[in-house]
Structures are given as structure tokens and as C-alpha cells.
Design a protein around this motif. Structure first.
Motif, PDB file in Angstrom:
ATOM      1  N   LYS A  30       0.845  -1.192   0.000  1.00  0.00           N
ATOM      2  CA  LYS A  30       0.000   0.000   0.000  1.00  0.00           C
ATOM      3  C   LYS A  30       0.882   1.244   0.000  1.00  0.00           C
ATOM      4  O   LYS A  30       1.797   1.340   0.817  1.00  0.00           O
ATOM      5  CB  LYS A  30      -0.915   0.003   1.227  1.00  0.00           C
ATOM      6  N   ALA A  31       0.616   2.167  -0.912  1.00  0.00           N
ATOM      7  CA  ALA A  31       1.431   3.382  -0.999  1.00  0.00           C
ATOM      8  C   ALA A  31       0.969   4.375   0.065  1.00  0.00           C
ATOM      9  O   ALA A  31       0.341   5.388  -0.233  1.00  0.00           O
ATOM     10  CB  ALA A  31       1.342   3.981  -2.393  1.00  0.00           C
ATOM     11  N   ASP A  32       1.281   4.065   1.309  1.00  0.00           N
ATOM     12  CA  ASP A  32       0.876   4.898   2.443  1.00  0.00           C
ATOM     13  C   ASP A  32       2.138   5.464   3.089  1.00  0.00           C
ATOM     14  O   ASP A  32       2.773   4.818   3.918  1.00  0.00           O
ATOM     15  CB  ASP A  32       0.076   4.066   3.442  1.00  0.00           C
ATOM     16  N   PHE A  33       2.505   6.669   2.693  1.00  0.00           N
ATOM     17  CA  PHE A  33       3.756   7.254   3.150  1.00  0.00           C
ATOM     18  C   PHE A  33       3.708   7.603   4.638  1.00  0.00           C
ATOM     19  O   PHE A  33       4.746   7.639   5.296  1.00  0.00           O
ATOM     20  CB  PHE A  33       4.075   8.498   2.322  1.00  0.00           C
ATOM     21  N   VAL A  56       1.089   9.921  -4.540  1.00  0.00           N
ATOM     22  CA  VAL A  56       1.252   8.561  -5.056  1.00  0.00           C
ATOM     23  C   VAL A  56       0.092   7.657  -4.663  1.00  0.00           C
ATOM     24  O   VAL A  56      -0.082   6.588  -5.249  1.00  0.00           O
ATOM     25  CB  VAL A  56       2.578   7.936  -4.578  1.00  0.00           C
ATOM     26  N   GLU A  57      -0.692   8.068  -3.683  1.00  0.00           N
ATOM     27  CA  GLU A  57      -1.880   7.277  -3.307  1.00  0.00           C
ATOM     28  C   GLU A  57      -2.753   6.996  -4.526  1.00  0.00           C
ATOM     29  O   GLU A  57      -3.385   5.939  -4.619  1.00  0.00           O
ATOM     30  CB  GLU A  57      -2.704   8.031  -2.271  1.00  0.00           C
ATOM     31  N   GLN A  58      -2.790   7.946  -5.451  1.00  0.00           N
ATOM     32  CA  GLN A  58      -3.627   7.790  -6.642  1.00  0.00           C
ATOM     33  C   GLN A  58      -3.111   6.699  -7.566  1.00  0.00           C
ATOM     34  O   GLN A  58      -3.883   6.104  -8.321  1.00  0.00           O
ATOM     35  CB  GLN A  58      -3.692   9.118  -7.410  1.00  0.00           C
ATOM     36  N   GLY A  64       4.186  11.711  -0.427  1.00  0.00           N
ATOM     37  CA  GLY A  64       3.338  12.013   0.715  1.00  0.00           C
ATOM     38  C   GLY A  64       1.880  11.682   0.452  1.00  0.00           C
ATOM     39  O   GLY A  64       1.408  11.754  -0.693  1.00  0.00           O
ATOM     40  N   THR A  65       1.156  11.324   1.502  1.00  0.00           N
ATOM     41  CA  THR A  65      -0.278  11.110   1.353  1.00  0.00           C
ATOM     42  C   THR A  65      -0.961  12.437   1.054  1.00  0.00           C
ATOM     43  O   THR A  65      -0.388  13.509   1.282  1.00  0.00           O
ATOM     44  CB  THR A  65      -0.886  10.526   2.637  1.00  0.00           C
ATOM     45  N   ARG A  66      -2.179  12.361   0.571  1.00  0.00           N
ATOM     46  CA  ARG A  66      -2.896  13.601   0.275  1.00  0.00           C
ATOM     47  C   ARG A  66      -3.093  14.422   1.548  1.00  0.00           C
ATOM     48  O   ARG A  66      -2.982  15.654   1.520  1.00  0.00           O
ATOM     49  CB  ARG A  66      -4.253  13.292  -0.371  1.00  0.00           C
ATOM     50  N   GLY A  76       6.063   6.364   9.829  1.00  0.00           N
ATOM     51  CA  GLY A  76       5.977   5.897  11.201  1.00  0.00           C
ATOM     52  C   GLY A  76       6.828   4.674  11.462  1.00  0.00           C
ATOM     53  O   GLY A  76       7.499   4.575  12.511  1.00  0.00           O
ATOM     54  N   GLU A  77       6.844   3.735  10.515  1.00  0.00           N
ATOM     55  CA  GLU A  77       7.672   2.541  10.661  1.00  0.00           C
ATOM     56  C   GLU A  77       9.154   2.908  10.701  1.00  0.00           C
ATOM     57  O   GLU A  77       9.925   2.368  11.508  1.00  0.00           O
ATOM     58  CB  GLU A  77       7.403   1.573   9.512  1.00  0.00           C
TER      59      GLU A  77
END
Length: 226
Positions: A60-63, A146-148, A122-124, A68-69
Motif C-alpha cells: 500500500k502506498a501509504d507514506f 502517489v496514493e492515486q 506524501g499522502t494527500r 511511522g515505521e
């Protein structure tokens, strides 16, 4: 070289290009002391390394999740177990410092009829809050995350978001980044790419495909002929 008069859209990476990540060092020095700079460097390094894993590994493209990781790893490396500090460090990504040349340079491009946008890992939400905190909204036509695309840079699907959003050919896009790997990915997608080398870093084999190099965004309008 940038082809004079050919650029209709100018797209910028966010972190390290418009947003000054190094400012976080002084911001958190009261909390971290001499560990501030090495911890933040390790955090950024791991953040990018995780994002570069193959798409089948990073599903999942979740920046925000990746950030956090990476922070968990960096804090553990330095023996830090402080949930309040962790929260404040993460929050800093939602209110980053902008380089002082950003707003005026982008507004000058828009005044000349060139569309402006951010294209970021970055996420939206991260981008919305960062741009809002800096008051940069009036200088931008679009925020592209990139979420898109569902994958991180430098996957080609990310850069294609620009063509889809603005309905332009790659050659009419100027892409600006301070990150060599991002420059390479954008050039591979056919953009006219400008590497912003704010620190005078020694050039490596990357960034390949660079059409021009500038030291400050204030040099960009003249480079594009506006």
C-alpha cells in the motif's frame, strides 16, 4: 537544456525540494541534543529505503505508515522510547518548513501562465496539511499524491499522474526535485528535469537525464524563459 517556451506545467517534488527537512534538526535539538541530526538522517534514510521496496512487498502506498515505521526503527536504534516525542516528530511532517524561495518562485511561474503542482510520495493528507500550514495554496494548481497510483516513486505510474491530470505530453512538463533518484525516474518518464542542488552536493552518476541544475528556485523562472 530546457527547450525555451516548451514548458506548460512545472511539477515539484515536496520533501527536500520545496519543504526543508533539515529544519527539523534545530526544531528537535532541545529534545534530542546531539542525537537530533543523526536520528533524523537515519529516519529519512529508512523512510526512503522502505518506499523503494518492490510493490509486492510494500502493498500500500501509504507514506504516513512508512514514515511511522521508519521512525520506530530510528528511535529504537538510539534507545528512545518516548511516545509523546514520537507523536511530535510525526506531526512535524504535517507542518514542515518551506524554503524561503518557494512561494515567490511558484507565483512568478503562475503569473507567466505556467501551471504548478506538487507530485509527492506524501499522502494527500500530508500534502494538504503541509501546504495549508505554509500558506502555499494560492501558488499551486494541483497536489498529486502517489496514493492515486498505488505505488511509490520512482515507479512510472506515479509520473503518469501528471500527464493524466493536466492532459499534456511529457515534454511539456518541467519536473524539479532535489533527490537524484526522483530526477532519474522523472527523466525516464520523458519530463524535462531540473535538479535543484541547494547544498552544492558533488554530482554522482545520478541524476541521469538532468536537463539543467539550479541552486535555488529563484533561478527557475529565468531558466524557463519567464
Amino acid at each position: 537544456m530546457i527547450t525555451p517556451g516548451s514548458v506548460r506545467v512545472c511539477v515539484f517534488d515536496a520533501y527536500g525540494t520545496l519543504m526543508d527537512l533539515s529544519a527539523m534538526v534545530e526544531r528537535f535539538r532541545p529534545d534530542l541534543g546531539d542525537r537530533a541530526e543523526p536520528l533524523l538522517k537515519l529516519w529519512r534514510k529508512r523512510q526512503l529505503e522502505i518506499s523503494w521496496l518492490p510493490p509486492q512487498v510494500v502493498t500500500k502506498a501509504d507514506f504516513w505508515l512508512v514514515t511511522g515505521e521508519a521512525l520506530d526503527e530510528a528511535m529504537a536504534h538510539f534507545g528512545l522510547d518516548d511516545s509523546a516525542l514520537h507523536t511530535r516528530l510525526m506531526r512535524a511532517w504535517l507542518e514542515p518548513a518551506m524554503y524561503p524561495d518557494v512561494a515567490s518562485s511558484l507565483l512568478r511561474l503562475r503569473a507567466a501562465g505556467i501551471k504548478t503542482a506538487i507530485l509527492s510520495n506524501g499522502t494527500r493528507q500530508m500534502l494538504d496539511e503541509g501546504v495549508r500550514a505554509a500558506g502555499l495554496g494560492p501558488a499551486l494548481d494541483a497536489l498529486l499524491s502517489v496514493e492515486q497510483a498505488g505505488v511509490f516513486k520512482p515507479e512510472p505510474a506515479v509520473y503518469k499522474l501528471v500527464n493524466d491530470r493536466f492532459q499534456v505530453s511529457p515534454q511539456s512538463v518541467c519536473f524539479v526535485s532535489g533527490n537524484a533518484w526522483d530526477v532519474h525516474g522523472a527523466a525516464r518518464s520523458g519530463f524535462q528535469v531540473v535538479w535543484i542542488n541547494r547544498t552544492g552536493a558533488r554530482a554522482e552518476n545520478l541524476p541521469r537525464g538532468t536537463a539543467a541544475t539550479i541552486a535555488t528556485l529563484a533561478d527557475l523562472p529565468a531558466l524557463l524563459g519567464v
